[in-house]
Design an enzyme around this catalytic site. Structure first.
Site, mmCIF file in Angstrom:
data_model
loop_
_atom_site.group_PDB
_atom_site.id
_atom_site.type_symbol
_atom_site.label_atom_id
_atom_site.label_comp_id
_atom_site.label_asym_id
_atom_site.label_seq_id
_atom_site.Cartn_x
_atom_site.Cartn_y
_atom_site.Cartn_z
ATOM 1 N N PRO A 1 -11.084 5.403 2.736
ATOM 2 C CA PRO A 1 -10.820 4.013 3.136
ATOM 3 C C PRO A 1 -9.393 3.832 3.624
ATOM 4 O O PRO A 1 -8.453 4.331 3.014
ATOM 5 C CB PRO A 1 -11.069 3.238 1.831
ATOM 6 C CG PRO A 1 -12.030 4.076 1.072
ATOM 7 C CD PRO A 1 -11.654 5.502 1.385
ATOM 8 N N GLU A 2 -9.250 3.136 4.753
ATOM 9 C CA GLU A 2 -7.943 2.895 5.339
ATOM 10 C C GLU A 2 -7.548 1.442 5.125
ATOM 11 O O GLU A 2 -8.203 0.707 4.397
ATOM 12 C CB GLU A 2 -7.965 3.281 6.819
ATOM 13 C CG GLU A 2 -8.257 4.760 7.033
ATOM 14 C CD GLU A 2 -8.125 5.191 8.476
ATOM 15 O OE1 GLU A 2 -7.525 4.449 9.280
ATOM 16 O OE2 GLU A 2 -8.612 6.286 8.819
ATOM 17 N N HIS B 1 -20.881 6.830 -12.231
ATOM 18 C CA HIS B 1 -19.496 6.981 -11.811
ATOM 19 C C HIS B 1 -18.686 5.690 -11.951
ATOM 20 O O HIS B 1 -17.671 5.523 -11.270
ATOM 21 C CB HIS B 1 -19.442 7.484 -10.372
ATOM 22 C CG HIS B 1 -20.119 8.812 -10.178
ATOM 23 N ND1 HIS B 1 -19.652 9.969 -10.752
ATOM 24 C CD2 HIS B 1 -21.256 9.146 -9.494
ATOM 25 C CE1 HIS B 1 -20.445 10.972 -10.418
ATOM 26 N NE2 HIS B 1 -21.417 10.503 -9.657
ATOM 27 N N ARG C 1 -15.971 10.862 -6.578
ATOM 28 C CA ARG C 1 -15.122 12.044 -6.403
ATOM 29 C C ARG C 1 -13.872 12.027 -7.276
ATOM 30 O O ARG C 1 -13.169 13.018 -7.378
ATOM 31 C CB ARG C 1 -14.715 12.180 -4.936
ATOM 32 C CG ARG C 1 -15.898 12.409 -4.011
ATOM 33 C CD ARG C 1 -15.422 12.777 -2.631
ATOM 34 N NE ARG C 1 -16.517 13.049 -1.736
ATOM 35 C CZ ARG C 1 -16.394 13.580 -0.523
ATOM 36 N NH1 ARG C 1 -15.193 13.883 -0.074
ATOM 37 N NH2 ARG C 1 -17.442 13.796 0.236
ATOM 38 N N ARG D 1 12.293 11.860 17.009
ATOM 39 C CA ARG D 1 11.052 12.425 16.466
ATOM 40 C C ARG D 1 10.334 13.211 17.562
ATOM 41 O O ARG D 1 9.795 12.645 18.501
ATOM 42 C CB ARG D 1 10.149 11.309 15.939
ATOM 43 C CG ARG D 1 10.783 10.435 14.866
ATOM 44 C CD ARG D 1 10.875 11.166 13.537
ATOM 45 N NE ARG D 1 9.637 11.209 12.828
ATOM 46 C CZ ARG D 1 9.280 10.301 11.904
ATOM 47 N NH1 ARG D 1 10.057 9.277 11.620
ATOM 48 N NH2 ARG D 1 8.129 10.418 11.284
#
Length: 277
Positions: free
Chosen positions: A2-3, A91, A113, A158
């Site tokens: 998830p972002e 879970h 997980r 950069r």
């Protein structure tokens, strides 16, 4: 994983159910997830009132007057607000029990997980940026401090590819793999371009693209990323509007050229060589 949009969707989903509520209990069903659960968490939070929820990058923040609960969803975690008597599944590792208008309810974390995290940081909001997981994060892309000028100024030295610079999170936070690919496509920038070679006008377009992509994803409930589901149990549908991500080998929606896939820093990058110069 998830972002930012998925975490923001989660925050907006849980906030009406827990903001301003008293915590009645905390239940844990194992020693921890990615890291151990804070010891004595029930004693620390029971009887305390939740002030508000927030978000920093991909971290969900639940603020109290004596500290902040920091939650990370990991790769497969999700939160649901459920009646207190809801049966526990395999879970379901963490419950925050809060008082409700019609009885207690539970904010429950399910994480197959176990790469997620539930952590505690003492002190007020002003001290939160000193937490080891938060102190190196860049500006929030949906707040006023983010701009093309910022991207331009911070990338003059950069030499890394712009896609990698976005993912690093030290300039702008929360632009993960999916949304970096989509934002670079919308801005017309090749993901392999060294960050220092991009000029002000192109960074202005990129900043605008990042804001739009993330805002659109939040409105659409995020993306269906493996096991991610929102608090109400529904999946997001932003993935239905992808232009490049996970579309290797299919025609570009803009020009018809084949979408390419490469590896950058062990992550898959998707782009159109014709549209992104």
């Amino acid at each position: 994983m998830p972002e930012l949009p998925e975490v923001e969707v989660t925050r907006r989903g849980v906030a009406p159910h827990i903001d301003g509520r008293l915590v009645e209990n905390v239940l844990t069903r194992r020693e921890g997830l990615r890291w151990p659960f804070p010891p004595g968490l029930s004693e620390l939070l029971a009887g305390r009132r939740i002030l508000h929820t927030g978000r920093r990058g991909k971290y969900l923040l639940i603020a109290f007057d004596h500290g902040t609960l920091i939650i990370h969803l990991g790769m497969s975690g999700h939160l649901r607000v459920l009646p207190l008597d809801t049966a526990v599944k395999k879970h379901d590792h963490f419950d925050l029990v809060v008082a409700g208008d019609a009885g207690a309810q539970v904010l429950r974390m399910n994480d197959p997980r176990r790469f997620g995290a539930v952590l505690w940081h003492p002190g007020d909001d002003g001290e939160l940026d000193q937490h080891i997981l938060l102190r190196g994060l860049g500006v929030e892309p949906l707040e006023d401090g983010f701009s093309g000028e910022l991207l331009y100024r911070e990338t003059r030295k950069r030499s890394a590819p712009i896609k990698q610079v976005l993912l690093a999170g030290d300039i702008v936070v929360g632009v993960g793999n999916i949304y970096a690919c989509e934002s670079l496509f919308r801005a017309g920038i090749n993901p392999k371009t060294p960050a220092a070679r991009i000029g002000r006008e192109r960074y202005k377009r990129l900043a605008e693209a990042i804001r739009l992509i993330l805002s659109e994803a939040i409105v659409q409930g995020g993306s269906t990323l493996r096991d991610f589901i929102a608090v109400n149990g529904q999946s997001g549908y932003f993935q239905q509007t992808y232009f490049v991500y996970d579309r290797a080998g299919v025609p570009c929606r803009n020009c018809g050229a084949e979408i390419r896939q490469i590896k950058q820093g062990q992550r898959s990058t998707f782009y159109c060589v014709n549209c992104q110069k």
